[in-house]
Design a protein around this motif. Sequence first.
Motif, PDB file in Angstrom:
ATOM      1  N   TRP A  46       1.650  13.011   0.954  1.00  0.00           N
ATOM      2  CA  TRP A  46       1.065  11.707   0.643  1.00  0.00           C
ATOM      3  C   TRP A  46      -0.398  11.818   0.235  1.00  0.00           C
ATOM      4  O   TRP A  46      -0.931  10.926  -0.394  1.00  0.00           O
ATOM      5  CB  TRP A  46       1.194  10.749   1.823  1.00  0.00           C
ATOM      6  N   PRO A  52      -4.049   1.427  -4.441  1.00  0.00           N
ATOM      7  CA  PRO A  52      -3.245   1.039  -3.274  1.00  0.00           C
ATOM      8  C   PRO A  52      -1.815   0.652  -3.647  1.00  0.00           C
ATOM      9  O   PRO A  52      -0.869   1.013  -2.943  1.00  0.00           O
ATOM     10  CB  PRO A  52      -4.015  -0.139  -2.685  1.00  0.00           C
ATOM     11  N   ASP A  53      -1.624  -0.057  -4.753  1.00  0.00           N
ATOM     12  CA  ASP A  53      -0.259  -0.432  -5.159  1.00  0.00           C
ATOM     13  C   ASP A  53       0.589   0.802  -5.452  1.00  0.00           C
ATOM     14  O   ASP A  53       1.761   0.864  -5.086  1.00  0.00           O
ATOM     15  CB  ASP A  53      -0.287  -1.339  -6.390  1.00  0.00           C
ATOM     16  N   VAL A  79       0.183   3.727  -4.160  1.00  0.00           N
ATOM     17  CA  VAL A  79       0.461   4.381  -2.881  1.00  0.00           C
ATOM     18  C   VAL A  79       1.666   3.728  -2.222  1.00  0.00           C
ATOM     19  O   VAL A  79       2.590   4.407  -1.760  1.00  0.00           O
ATOM     20  CB  VAL A  79      -0.772   4.331  -1.946  1.00  0.00           C
ATOM     21  N   TYR A  80       1.676   2.386  -2.160  1.00  0.00           N
ATOM     22  CA  TYR A  80       2.816   1.698  -1.549  1.00  0.00           C
ATOM     23  C   TYR A  80       4.106   1.957  -2.313  1.00  0.00           C
ATOM     24  O   TYR A  80       5.167   2.143  -1.716  1.00  0.00           O
ATOM     25  CB  TYR A  80       2.551   0.196  -1.425  1.00  0.00           C
ATOM     26  N   ASP A  81       4.042   1.996  -3.642  1.00  0.00           N
ATOM     27  CA  ASP A  81       5.226   2.311  -4.437  1.00  0.00           C
ATOM     28  C   ASP A  81       5.755   3.698  -4.082  1.00  0.00           C
ATOM     29  O   ASP A  81       6.963   3.908  -3.954  1.00  0.00           O
ATOM     30  CB  ASP A  81       4.913   2.242  -5.934  1.00  0.00           C
ATOM     31  N   ILE A  87       5.288   5.287  -1.231  1.00  0.00           N
ATOM     32  CA  ILE A  87       5.825   5.249   0.131  1.00  0.00           C
ATOM     33  C   ILE A  87       7.239   4.674   0.123  1.00  0.00           C
ATOM     34  O   ILE A  87       8.155   5.213   0.756  1.00  0.00           O
ATOM     35  CB  ILE A  87       4.904   4.434   1.066  1.00  0.00           C
ATOM     36  N   VAL A  88       7.433   3.578  -0.593  1.00  0.00           N
ATOM     37  CA  VAL A  88       8.759   2.960  -0.671  1.00  0.00           C
ATOM     38  C   VAL A  88       9.767   3.942  -1.261  1.00  0.00           C
ATOM     39  O   VAL A  88      10.882   4.095  -0.752  1.00  0.00           O
ATOM     40  CB  VAL A  88       8.704   1.645  -1.487  1.00  0.00           C
ATOM     41  N   GLN A 134       0.794   0.138  12.486  1.00  0.00           N
ATOM     42  CA  GLN A 134       1.906   0.470  11.627  1.00  0.00           C
ATOM     43  C   GLN A 134       2.275  -0.726  10.758  1.00  0.00           C
ATOM     44  O   GLN A 134       2.447  -1.823  11.249  1.00  0.00           O
ATOM     45  CB  GLN A 134       3.127   0.903  12.444  1.00  0.00           C
ATOM     46  N   GLU A 135       2.376  -0.493   9.486  1.00  0.00           N
ATOM     47  CA  GLU A 135       2.788  -1.554   8.585  1.00  0.00           C
ATOM     48  C   GLU A 135       4.184  -1.235   8.105  1.00  0.00           C
ATOM     49  O   GLU A 135       4.416  -0.183   7.523  1.00  0.00           O
ATOM     50  CB  GLU A 135       1.840  -1.637   7.385  1.00  0.00           C
ATOM     51  N   VAL A 147       7.047  -1.037   5.771  1.00  0.00           N
ATOM     52  CA  VAL A 147       7.105  -1.058   4.304  1.00  0.00           C
ATOM     53  C   VAL A 147       8.525  -1.368   3.872  1.00  0.00           C
ATOM     54  O   VAL A 147       9.454  -0.876   4.381  1.00  0.00           O
ATOM     55  CB  VAL A 147       6.657   0.301   3.724  1.00  0.00           C
TER      56      VAL A 147
END
Length: 184
Positions: free
Chosen positions: A62, A71-72, A74-76, A78-79, A181-182, A184
């Motif tokens: 990561w 940030p977007d 990164v979340y993509d 992670i998903v 913890q978020e 996702v």
Amino acid sequence: MDYRVRDLTTSVPLDHDDPSGERIDVFCREVSRPECTHAPAFVFLQGGPGVESPRDLDGVAWLATLTASSPDAVYDAIVANVHAHSMAYYRRYPGDVTVMRRLVDRLRERPEPLDDGGRLTARRLLDLGMLLGSTGGPSRLHSLLDDPFIDSAGKHLRWSFIERVRRESHYETNPLFVLLQEAV
């Protein structure tokens, strides 16, 4: 991706209600891109009270995404990673798809009380997907799902299953994790 790493320690109160009392040193790491002077800050807490944090950055997948992306993005990433782990798990243990669906349906209909005062809900069960990213986690999850029902109709759960889920999903030893913890 090129990134700069600075290892630090900071002294913090052992008991935040007593800031002048005993203190401990906490390891922290700053990671930045050399070309980016105004990047947003991020906090990565790995380990926690009683859990040692690995300090080797080689193979930390990561990190390249985090230091190279918005940030977007990164979340993509992670998903996509979570999805890949889930699909790999269900390819290895295809029978667990049906078991997990039955459990989720059952727990949505009627959550189970836990001995610690909590509740085993469908959401808490699904949170065990976090095991898929840990060493030995997929095998632990498969073992957990081996025989969760007392009856063939799937109306009653085994006490041993309920207790194992409670132990796998408790946060007493990592209290910051549950706060930060978020999902996702």
